[in-house]
Design a protein around this motif. Structure first.
Motif, mmCIF file in Angstrom:
data_model
loop_
_atom_site.group_PDB
_atom_site.id
_atom_site.type_symbol
_atom_site.label_atom_id
_atom_site.label_comp_id
_atom_site.label_asym_id
_atom_site.label_seq_id
_atom_site.Cartn_x
_atom_site.Cartn_y
_atom_site.Cartn_z
ATOM 1 N N ASP A 203 73.696 -7.816 -1.758
ATOM 2 C CA ASP A 203 74.505 -7.255 -0.680
ATOM 3 C C ASP A 203 73.912 -7.532 0.696
ATOM 4 O OD1 ASP A 203 76.296 -6.177 -2.552
ATOM 5 O OD2 ASP A 203 75.021 -4.424 -2.820
ATOM 6 N N CYS A 204 72.995 -8.491 0.772
ATOM 7 C CA CYS A 204 72.385 -8.839 2.053
ATOM 8 C C CYS A 204 73.467 -9.264 3.050
ATOM 9 C CB CYS A 204 71.365 -9.958 1.853
ATOM 10 S SG CYS A 204 70.428 -10.407 3.317
ATOM 11 N N LEU A 205 74.423 -10.034 2.588
ATOM 12 C CA LEU A 205 75.590 -10.415 3.380
ATOM 13 C C LEU A 205 76.827 -10.139 2.541
ATOM 14 C CD1 LEU A 205 74.482 -13.884 4.843
ATOM 15 C CD2 LEU A 205 74.608 -11.720 6.071
ATOM 16 N N PRO A 206 77.915 -9.727 3.163
ATOM 17 C CA PRO A 206 79.135 -9.453 2.390
ATOM 18 C C PRO A 206 79.755 -10.725 1.825
ATOM 19 C CG PRO A 206 79.534 -9.169 4.735
ATOM 20 C CD PRO A 206 78.068 -9.437 4.579
ATOM 21 N N PHE A 207 80.601 -10.550 0.807
ATOM 22 C CA PHE A 207 81.189 -11.677 0.083
ATOM 23 C C PHE A 207 81.975 -12.610 0.996
ATOM 24 C CE2 PHE A 207 84.626 -13.663 -2.351
ATOM 25 C CZ PHE A 207 83.865 -14.388 -3.251
ATOM 26 N N ASP A 208 82.696 -12.066 1.983
ATOM 27 C CA ASP A 208 83.482 -12.948 2.847
ATOM 28 C C ASP A 208 82.600 -13.925 3.614
ATOM 29 O OD1 ASP A 208 82.596 -10.705 4.381
ATOM 30 O OD2 ASP A 208 84.077 -11.165 5.919
ATOM 31 N N ILE A 209 81.342 -13.580 3.801
ATOM 32 C CA ILE A 209 80.408 -14.500 4.451
ATOM 33 C C ILE A 209 79.778 -15.430 3.422
ATOM 34 C CG2 ILE A 209 78.218 -14.678 5.712
ATOM 35 C CD1 ILE A 209 79.050 -12.114 7.219
ATOM 36 N N THR A 210 79.292 -14.881 2.306
ATOM 37 C CA THR A 210 78.590 -15.719 1.322
ATOM 38 C C THR A 210 79.520 -16.694 0.613
ATOM 39 O OG1 THR A 210 78.775 -14.022 -0.393
ATOM 40 C CG2 THR A 210 76.746 -14.053 0.922
ATOM 41 N N SER A 211 80.822 -16.454 0.672
ATOM 42 C CA SER A 211 81.757 -17.363 -0.002
ATOM 43 C C SER A 211 82.293 -18.457 0.920
ATOM 44 C CB SER A 211 82.927 -16.567 -0.592
ATOM 45 O OG SER A 211 83.646 -15.917 0.445
ATOM 46 N N ARG A 212 81.954 -18.431 2.195
ATOM 47 C CA ARG A 212 82.476 -19.451 3.115
ATOM 48 C C ARG A 212 81.763 -20.783 2.886
ATOM 49 N NH1 ARG A 212 79.571 -16.787 8.364
ATOM 50 N NH2 ARG A 212 77.514 -17.723 8.012
ATOM 51 N N GLN A 213 82.431 -21.840 3.292
ATOM 52 C CA GLN A 213 81.870 -23.184 3.184
ATOM 53 C C GLN A 213 81.939 -23.872 4.533
ATOM 54 O OE1 GLN A 213 80.297 -24.568 0.562
ATOM 55 N NE2 GLN A 213 80.508 -22.576 -0.421
ATOM 56 N N PRO A 214 80.864 -24.356 5.057
ATOM 57 C CA PRO A 214 79.518 -24.179 4.535
ATOM 58 C C PRO A 214 79.023 -22.777 4.862
ATOM 59 C CG PRO A 214 79.374 -25.337 6.614
ATOM 60 C CD PRO A 214 80.848 -25.143 6.317
ATOM 61 N N LEU A 215 78.099 -22.292 4.081
ATOM 62 C CA LEU A 215 77.528 -20.979 4.332
ATOM 63 C C LEU A 215 76.795 -20.991 5.678
ATOM 64 C CD1 LEU A 215 76.852 -18.110 3.534
ATOM 65 C CD2 LEU A 215 74.997 -18.993 2.104
ATOM 66 N N PHE A 216 75.969 -22.010 5.908
ATOM 67 C CA PHE A 216 75.264 -22.199 7.169
ATOM 68 C C PHE A 216 75.297 -23.679 7.518
ATOM 69 C CE2 PHE A 216 73.050 -18.602 5.118
ATOM 70 C CZ PHE A 216 73.359 -17.628 6.039
ATOM 71 N N ASP A 217 75.307 -23.980 8.810
ATOM 72 C CA ASP A 217 75.235 -25.385 9.232
ATOM 73 C C ASP A 217 74.197 -25.580 10.343
ATOM 74 O OD1 ASP A 217 76.535 -24.317 11.441
ATOM 75 O OD2 ASP A 217 78.392 -25.434 11.136
ATOM 76 N N GLN A 218 73.339 -24.590 10.499
ATOM 77 C CA GLN A 218 72.263 -24.711 11.479
ATOM 78 C C GLN A 218 71.026 -24.000 10.946
ATOM 79 O OE1 GLN A 218 71.939 -22.150 14.904
ATOM 80 N NE2 GLN A 218 71.760 -23.947 16.222
ATOM 81 N N ALA A 219 69.890 -24.637 11.090
ATOM 82 C CA ALA A 219 68.603 -24.023 10.753
ATOM 83 C C ALA A 219 67.656 -24.273 11.920
ATOM 84 C CB ALA A 219 68.029 -24.621 9.471
ATOM 85 N N ARG B 29 75.789 -20.247 11.257
ATOM 86 C CA ARG B 29 76.909 -21.178 11.155
ATOM 87 C C ARG B 29 77.655 -21.159 12.480
ATOM 88 N NH1 ARG B 29 82.434 -21.466 7.618
ATOM 89 N NH2 ARG B 29 83.169 -19.998 9.161
ATOM 90 N N MET B 30 77.953 -22.344 12.967
ATOM 91 C CA MET B 30 78.726 -22.469 14.195
ATOM 92 C C MET B 30 80.166 -22.055 13.905
ATOM 93 S SD MET B 30 76.522 -23.747 16.420
ATOM 94 C CE MET B 30 77.487 -24.435 17.745
ATOM 95 N N VAL B 31 80.816 -21.446 14.890
ATOM 96 C CA VAL B 31 82.237 -21.134 14.775
ATOM 97 C C VAL B 31 82.992 -22.446 14.800
ATOM 98 C CG1 VAL B 31 84.180 -20.008 15.908
ATOM 99 C CG2 VAL B 31 81.964 -18.878 15.865
ATOM 100 N N ALA B 32 83.923 -22.613 13.885
ATOM 101 C CA ALA B 32 84.714 -23.846 13.830
ATOM 102 C C ALA B 32 85.515 -23.982 15.124
ATOM 103 C CB ALA B 32 85.651 -23.819 12.621
ATOM 104 N N PRO B 33 85.711 -25.217 15.617
ATOM 105 C CA PRO B 33 86.409 -25.415 16.894
ATOM 106 C C PRO B 33 87.787 -24.759 16.959
ATOM 107 C CG PRO B 33 85.450 -27.464 16.129
ATOM 108 C CD PRO B 33 85.260 -26.459 15.040
#
Length: 159
Positions: free
Chosen positions: A25-41, A151-155
């Motif tokens: 439950d570190c992040l809710p499902f609507d976040i962990t199920s997105r693609q890509p989960l992250f695009d920046q490190a 993750r960057m917000v999509a344009p």
């Protein structure tokens, strides 16, 4: 810094963290199920005495930020953001509590910020050679490494 497609090892680490017992439950499902989960490190090394100014991560970043603290400990402070610091469009009222909350980050700790902790609170680390812990007293800082995943917000999405 790494933008775009993150390497497979880093993504495997993130998924193993977020599916570990106790962190589901570190992040809710609507976040962990997105693609890509992250695009920046972002990889940072902090020397003793170096901190992070109070800030709310920019609105160009989507909800759901994960920080991994490595090598040594520090105190991160969460404080209510002023109205000009809050990310616009978030539909939760700011807290009236003006006190900051100190969070001890030890090596290997995972910090997940989403919702109010992401949008309504600043986070910071003081510029200090020491941290003062309520139970343990003075703790000298050592060099620390952090990895921040966002993750960057999509344009096409509203910022």
């Amino acid at each position: 810094m790494r933008f775009g497609n993150l390497n497979r090892e880093l993504l495997d680490l993130v998924y193993s963290i977020l599916t570990s017992p106790g962190l589901e439950d570190c992040l809710p499902f609507d976040i962990t199920s997105r693609q890509p989960l992250f695009d920046q490190a972002i990889y940072n090394i902090y020397l003793p005495g170096e901190g992070i100014k109070p800030h709310v991560d920019l609105a160009v970043f989507d909800d759901g930020i994960v920080g991994i603290s490595l090598v040594s400990s520090t105190l991160m402070i969460f404080s209510p953001a002023s109205p000009d610091q809050m990310v616009s469009g978030y539909d939760v009222e700011p807290t009236s509590n003006s006190e900051g909350i100190e969070v001890n980050l030890d090596p290997g700790d995972i910090l997940c910020m989403y919702g109010p902790s992401r949008y309504l609170f600043t986070h910071s680390i003081s510029n200090s050679m020491f941290d003062i812990l309520p139970e343990a007293g003075l703790r000298q800082r050592s060099p620390r490494i952090s990895i921040t995943l966002r993750r960057m917000v999509a344009p096409s999405e509203d910022v």
